[in-house]
Design a protein around this motif. Structure first.
Motif, mmCIF file in Angstrom:
data_model
loop_
_atom_site.group_PDB
_atom_site.id
_atom_site.type_symbol
_atom_site.label_atom_id
_atom_site.label_comp_id
_atom_site.label_asym_id
_atom_site.label_seq_id
_atom_site.Cartn_x
_atom_site.Cartn_y
_atom_site.Cartn_z
ATOM 1 N N HIS A 35 -13.274 -63.165 -29.544
ATOM 2 C CA HIS A 35 -13.930 -62.263 -28.600
ATOM 3 C C HIS A 35 -14.562 -63.053 -27.448
ATOM 4 N N LYS A 36 -15.231 -64.156 -27.765
ATOM 5 C CA LYS A 36 -15.886 -64.983 -26.747
ATOM 6 C C LYS A 36 -15.051 -66.232 -26.503
ATOM 7 N N LEU A 37 -14.853 -66.558 -25.239
ATOM 8 C CA LEU A 37 -14.130 -67.757 -24.840
ATOM 9 C C LEU A 37 -14.951 -68.452 -23.767
ATOM 10 N N GLN A 38 -15.372 -69.684 -24.032
ATOM 11 C CA GLN A 38 -16.156 -70.443 -23.068
ATOM 12 C C GLN A 38 -15.300 -71.549 -22.481
ATOM 13 N N LEU A 39 -15.197 -71.567 -21.146
ATOM 14 C CA LEU A 39 -14.348 -72.534 -20.458
ATOM 15 C C LEU A 39 -15.101 -73.206 -19.315
ATOM 16 N N LYS A 40 -14.675 -74.409 -18.979
ATOM 17 C CA LYS A 40 -15.159 -75.156 -17.829
ATOM 18 C C LYS A 40 -13.943 -75.635 -17.058
ATOM 19 N N LEU A 41 -14.157 -76.023 -15.821
ATOM 20 C CA LEU A 41 -13.079 -76.625 -15.045
ATOM 21 C C LEU A 41 -12.654 -77.937 -15.687
ATOM 22 N N ASN A 42 -11.370 -78.226 -15.628
ATOM 23 C CA ASN A 42 -10.740 -79.454 -16.133
ATOM 24 C C ASN A 42 -10.728 -79.592 -17.651
ATOM 25 N N VAL A 43 -11.094 -78.546 -18.373
ATOM 26 C CA VAL A 43 -11.072 -78.605 -19.829
ATOM 27 C C VAL A 43 -9.625 -78.427 -20.312
ATOM 28 N N PRO A 44 -9.212 -79.173 -21.371
ATOM 29 C CA PRO A 44 -7.859 -78.979 -21.912
ATOM 30 C C PRO A 44 -7.822 -77.762 -22.830
ATOM 31 N N VAL A 45 -6.782 -76.958 -22.685
ATOM 32 C CA VAL A 45 -6.594 -75.785 -23.533
ATOM 33 C C VAL A 45 -5.152 -75.753 -24.028
ATOM 34 N N MET A 46 -4.937 -74.976 -25.087
ATOM 35 C CA MET A 46 -3.592 -74.775 -25.604
ATOM 36 C C MET A 46 -3.244 -73.305 -25.489
ATOM 37 N N LEU A 47 -2.057 -73.022 -24.998
ATOM 38 C CA LEU A 47 -1.570 -71.652 -24.890
ATOM 39 C C LEU A 47 -1.231 -71.140 -26.288
ATOM 40 N N ALA A 114 -7.875 -81.645 -29.571
ATOM 41 C CA ALA A 114 -7.041 -82.288 -30.584
ATOM 42 C C ALA A 114 -5.946 -81.309 -30.983
ATOM 43 N N VAL A 115 -4.841 -81.838 -31.494
ATOM 44 C CA VAL A 115 -3.747 -80.990 -31.962
ATOM 45 C C VAL A 115 -3.325 -81.444 -33.350
ATOM 46 N N THR A 116 -2.710 -80.546 -34.082
ATOM 47 C CA THR A 116 -2.188 -80.907 -35.395
ATOM 48 C C THR A 116 -0.915 -81.727 -35.231
ATOM 49 N N MET A 117 -0.498 -82.361 -36.301
ATOM 50 C CA MET A 117 0.745 -83.142 -36.246
ATOM 51 C C MET A 117 1.926 -82.242 -35.907
ATOM 52 N N ASN A 118 1.933 -81.029 -36.455
ATOM 53 C CA ASN A 118 3.048 -80.110 -36.175
ATOM 54 C C ASN A 118 3.099 -79.725 -34.709
ATOM 55 N N LYS A 119 1.934 -79.469 -34.086
ATOM 56 C CA LYS A 119 1.914 -79.097 -32.665
ATOM 57 C C LYS A 119 2.286 -80.280 -31.776
ATOM 58 N N ALA A 120 2.054 -81.517 -32.249
ATOM 59 C CA ALA A 120 2.370 -82.713 -31.461
ATOM 60 C C ALA A 120 3.854 -83.056 -31.500
ATOM 61 N N GLN A 121 4.588 -82.454 -32.422
ATOM 62 C CA GLN A 121 6.010 -82.772 -32.561
ATOM 63 C C GLN A 121 6.745 -82.474 -31.260
ATOM 64 N N GLY A 122 7.530 -83.442 -30.798
ATOM 65 C CA GLY A 122 8.301 -83.280 -29.566
ATOM 66 C C GLY A 122 7.560 -83.703 -28.321
ATOM 67 N N GLN A 123 6.294 -84.049 -28.429
ATOM 68 C CA GLN A 123 5.520 -84.478 -27.269
ATOM 69 C C GLN A 123 5.477 -86.000 -27.192
ATOM 70 N N LEU A 125 2.828 -88.846 -25.862
ATOM 71 C CA LEU A 125 1.437 -88.997 -25.451
ATOM 72 C C LEU A 125 1.183 -90.424 -24.989
ATOM 73 N N GLN A 126 0.262 -90.593 -24.041
ATOM 74 C CA GLN A 126 -0.085 -91.941 -23.593
ATOM 75 C C GLN A 126 -0.926 -92.648 -24.644
ATOM 76 N N VAL A 127 -1.869 -91.933 -25.247
ATOM 77 C CA VAL A 127 -2.749 -92.474 -26.280
ATOM 78 C C VAL A 127 -2.859 -91.430 -27.382
ATOM 79 N N ALA A 128 -2.864 -91.877 -28.635
ATOM 80 C CA ALA A 128 -3.013 -90.943 -29.750
ATOM 81 C C ALA A 128 -3.929 -91.543 -30.802
ATOM 82 N N GLY A 129 -4.773 -90.698 -31.356
ATOM 83 C CA GLY A 129 -5.604 -91.063 -32.485
ATOM 84 C C GLY A 129 -5.211 -90.187 -33.658
ATOM 85 N N VAL A 130 -5.026 -90.790 -34.826
ATOM 86 C CA VAL A 130 -4.608 -90.055 -36.013
ATOM 87 C C VAL A 130 -5.722 -90.162 -37.050
#
Length: 172
Positions: A35-47, A114-123, A125-130
């Motif tokens: 119901h509530k979504l809080q956003l700022k400019l330049n924030v990363p989001v996932m569709l 952050a993303v799950t391993m499944n969502k990262a599949q096929g991407q 990345l320049q830097v990744a932390g696991v």
């Protein structure tokens, strides 16, 4: 920061007095945006929904560049449309797993630091932390997590005691 509240309505007008808007607003259901979504400019989001395949698909990562009343301006960070500017509208979502039907109109995005391993599949990345505090629980997930970066120096792994379990199936 800007806060966006969804617009929740009951589909059956006969039930509108039984389910007040406050009750609908409080529902947190799987597959339904908050119901509530809080956003700022330049924030990363996932569709969270497919809007315009193949550019805007479920899981596409975006960076917010404009906060409008009923639209969001964003730049695509991953996938086919990487670097393109897009507009994300509020969309209606009608859950089907309730004893009544209601409609929630909200932006189809979630914060995505952050993303799950499944969502990262096929991407790539320049830097990744696991984070491996809990072992990988499915065949191939550790490989997916570790192979997202092209330079091993940009892969950072946290595993308690420096150990984790990797599940691999061997076919005979």
């Amino acid at each position: 920061m800007k806060e966006y509240s969804s617009m929740d309505t009951i589909m059956d007008t006969k039930l509108s007095t039984s389910y007040h808007v406050e009750i609908l607003n409080s529902l947190e259901l799987s597959g339904v945006l908050s119901h509530k979504l809080q956003l700022k400019l330049n924030v990363p989001v996932m569709l969270m929904r497919n809007l315009d395949a193949p550019r805007l698909c479920n899981g596409t990562q975006l960076r917010i560049v404009k906060l409008g009343q009923n639209i969001l301006g964003a730049t695509i960070l991953t996938g086919v449309g990487k670097g393109n500017s897009v507009i994300i509208p509020r969309i209606p979502i009608i859950p089907t797993d309730l004893p009544f039907q209601f409609k929630r109109v909200q932006f189809p995005v979630k914060l995505s630091f952050a993303v799950t391993m499944n969502k990262a599949q096929g991407q790539t990345l320049q830097v990744a932390g696991v984070h491996l505090e809990n072992p990988c629980f499915s065949h191939g997930q550790l490989y997916v997590a570790c192979s997202r970066v092209s330079n091993a120096w940009n892969l950072h792994i946290f595993a308690p005691d420096g150990k984790t379990y990797n599940i691999v199936y061997i076919l005979n």
